[in-house]
Write a protein that holds these residues in place. Structure first.
Motif, PDB file in Angstrom:
ATOM      1  N   ASP A  47      -4.948  29.639 -37.004  1.00  0.00           N
ATOM      2  CA  ASP A  47      -4.673  28.677 -38.069  1.00  0.00           C
ATOM      3  C   ASP A  47      -5.897  28.679 -38.983  1.00  0.00           C
ATOM      4  OD1 ASP A  47      -4.364  26.499 -39.724  1.00  0.00           O
ATOM      5  OD2 ASP A  47      -4.024  25.027 -38.135  1.00  0.00           O
ATOM      6  N   SER A 106      -6.811  27.079 -41.727  1.00  0.00           N
ATOM      7  CA  SER A 106      -7.408  25.810 -42.148  1.00  0.00           C
ATOM      8  C   SER A 106      -8.151  25.123 -41.002  1.00  0.00           C
ATOM      9  CB  SER A 106      -6.332  24.872 -42.716  1.00  0.00           C
ATOM     10  OG  SER A 106      -5.353  24.590 -41.749  1.00  0.00           O
ATOM     11  N   ASN A 107      -7.868  25.534 -39.778  1.00  0.00           N
ATOM     12  CA  ASN A 107      -8.620  25.038 -38.624  1.00  0.00           C
ATOM     13  C   ASN A 107      -9.805  25.956 -38.333  1.00  0.00           C
ATOM     14  OD1 ASN A 107      -9.479  23.755 -36.305  1.00  0.00           O
ATOM     15  ND2 ASN A 107      -7.763  24.395 -35.032  1.00  0.00           N
ATOM     16  N   SER A 126     -13.576  25.629 -41.897  1.00  0.00           N
ATOM     17  CA  SER A 126     -13.646  24.291 -42.477  1.00  0.00           C
ATOM     18  C   SER A 126     -13.493  24.361 -43.985  1.00  0.00           C
ATOM     19  CB  SER A 126     -14.990  23.636 -42.139  1.00  0.00           C
ATOM     20  OG  SER A 126     -15.204  23.633 -40.749  1.00  0.00           O
ATOM     21  N   LYS A 169      -3.704  30.667 -51.609  1.00  0.00           N
ATOM     22  CA  LYS A 169      -2.895  29.470 -51.841  1.00  0.00           C
ATOM     23  C   LYS A 169      -1.403  29.773 -51.926  1.00  0.00           C
ATOM     24  CE  LYS A 169      -6.219  26.533 -51.687  1.00  0.00           C
ATOM     25  NZ  LYS A 169      -6.278  25.494 -50.622  1.00  0.00           N
ATOM     26  N   ASP A 212      -3.495  25.821 -46.802  1.00  0.00           N
ATOM     27  CA  ASP A 212      -4.100  24.510 -46.551  1.00  0.00           C
ATOM     28  C   ASP A 212      -5.621  24.556 -46.391  1.00  0.00           C
ATOM     29  OD1 ASP A 212      -1.654  23.203 -46.656  1.00  0.00           O
ATOM     30  OD2 ASP A 212      -1.255  23.568 -44.529  1.00  0.00           O
ATOM     31  N   VAL A 213      -6.211  25.752 -46.363  1.00  0.00           N
ATOM     32  CA  VAL A 213      -7.663  25.836 -46.224  1.00  0.00           C
ATOM     33  C   VAL A 213      -8.326  25.319 -47.503  1.00  0.00           C
ATOM     34  CG1 VAL A 213      -7.892  28.209 -47.106  1.00  0.00           C
ATOM     35  CG2 VAL A 213      -9.566  27.322 -45.454  1.00  0.00           C
ATOM     36  N   TYR A 214      -9.451  24.622 -47.352  1.00  0.00           N
ATOM     37  CA  TYR A 214     -10.158  24.050 -48.499  1.00  0.00           C
ATOM     38  C   TYR A 214     -10.968  25.150 -49.174  1.00  0.00           C
ATOM     39  CZ  TYR A 214     -12.298  20.333 -51.242  1.00  0.00           C
ATOM     40  OH  TYR A 214     -12.683  19.510 -52.278  1.00  0.00           O
ATOM     41  N   ASN A 224      -9.294  24.085 -54.638  1.00  0.00           N
ATOM     42  CA  ASN A 224      -9.459  22.645 -54.440  1.00  0.00           C
ATOM     43  C   ASN A 224     -10.575  22.049 -55.287  1.00  0.00           C
ATOM     44  OD1 ASN A 224      -8.613  23.881 -51.537  1.00  0.00           O
ATOM     45  ND2 ASN A 224      -7.625  21.907 -51.889  1.00  0.00           N
ATOM     46  N   HIS A 247     -12.707  17.673 -42.495  1.00  0.00           N
ATOM     47  CA  HIS A 247     -12.211  18.646 -41.526  1.00  0.00           C
ATOM     48  C   HIS A 247     -12.357  18.128 -40.097  1.00  0.00           C
ATOM     49  CE1 HIS A 247     -12.140  22.547 -39.304  1.00  0.00           C
ATOM     50  NE2 HIS A 247     -11.211  22.838 -40.213  1.00  0.00           N
TER      51      HIS A 247
END
Length: 311
Positions: free
Chosen positions: A225, A227-228, A231, A252, A259-261, A283, A305
């Motif tokens: 994942d 986005s996990n 961070s 994106k 969903d990753v920043y 973002n 995060h």
């Protein structure tokens, strides 16, 4: 050169299509070099310069331009070549880097070319860490060298690389966090890493958008994942092979990565269009290089995060 840079701001439409425009110029010799037009405000014949006592030998002096006083650097001397001979029709390329205006003295200015980032390659491995090239490309069978201006600016002008101690939040420690840094400049990558080190966060560094994208795609194939796993991602915009706009768009638009920043961290502050950030789905935008602002951004996202993925 009159009119050659007319409508530079209109060229922002190239952003997001993995294309850019390169202003070609020569220093001391026949070799042609390039600089992204986005960073150029104007090109002028070398004006009268006022010497600054005890300044770095690379700084030719200061020029008074449109009510502003700007330093003028001999770009040839800065990268280890013979100095530019003034009074022989030399030019000054007025640029904006890292929120500051400066001029680069060059021998002659050629023209502007439109090129795809995928045609721009990393410099040969033999150049080594001490070299001043950040990328190379071929035009009309000539090798065009793109200079690592971040490295030049750091060596000549100096820069504070660590954030102020009072800005470090003792409650935010990044021991279990991971940040991706994407930048073609080794100097810029290390500057960002140094700030991240202040909060103890692990960093993985990549030298262009394609290398970063291939790494992310491999992580997804392995069932991670994104986005996990990360961070946040801090990416430059100007990079060979795949630029930061294109990388952001691909991330994106991918359901498993979106969903990753993602922060675009670039020295293109002078012509940067906020709408472009929204278009590619990033973002946040952060102008290079201000360590205090960077650490605030990093700590704010680490908090988010850690709350989101708290066990």
């Amino acid at each position: 050169m009159a009119g050659v840079l007319d409508g530079v701001d209109q060229r922002t439409k190239l952003a997001g299509h993995n294309r850019f425009e390169l202003l070609l110029f020569k220093l001391a010799g026949r070799q042609r070099f390039g600089i992204n037009v986005f960073k150029v405000q104007e090109v002028i014949q070398c004006p009268s310069l006022t010497r600054i006592p005890k300044s770095n030998s690379v700084i030719c002096g200061v020029a008074h331009l449109r009510g502003k006083t700007i330093p003028v650097l001999d770009l040839s001397l800065a990268i280890g070549l013979p100095p530019i001979k003034r009074g022989t029709g030399a030019y000054v390329i007025v640029t904006e880097y890292n929120r500051a205006i400066q001029g680069f003295l060059v021998n002659s200015v050629d023209r502007i070319i439109n090129i795809g980032w995928d045609a721009v390659k990393a410099p040969p491995k033999g150049v080594g860490k001490e070299g001043y090239l950040t990328a190379v490309t071929k035009i009309e069978n000539d090798l065009i060298e793109v200079i690592d201006v971040e490295k030049v600016m750091k060596e000549v002008m100096g820069a504070r690389e660590e954030a102020a101690d009072e800005l470090i939040d003792a409650e935010v420690r990044g021991g279990n966090d991971h940040i991706m840094i994407v930048d073609d400049s080794l100097v810029a990558r290390n500057q960002v890493k140094k700030v991240c080190d202040q909060v103890g966060v692990t960093c993985s560094m990549f030298k262009d958008g394609l290398q970063a994208w291939e790494h992310l795609a491999e992580l997804v194939r392995d069932g991670n994942d994104i986005s996990n796993y990360y961070s946040m991602i801090i990416s430059d915009v100007e990079m060979p092979r795949m630029d930061g706009y294109t990388l952001a768009t691909k991330i994106k638009n991918d359901p498993q990565m979106k969903d990753v920043y993602l922060v675009l961290h670039t020295s293109l502050s002078g012509v940067f269009n906020t709408a472009m950030v929204e278009k590619v789905g990033a973002n946040e935008f952060l102008a290079k290089f201000e360590p205090d602002e960077l650490i605030v951004t990093v700590q704010r996202q680490l908090k988010r995060h850690q709350q989101q993925y708290a066990q």
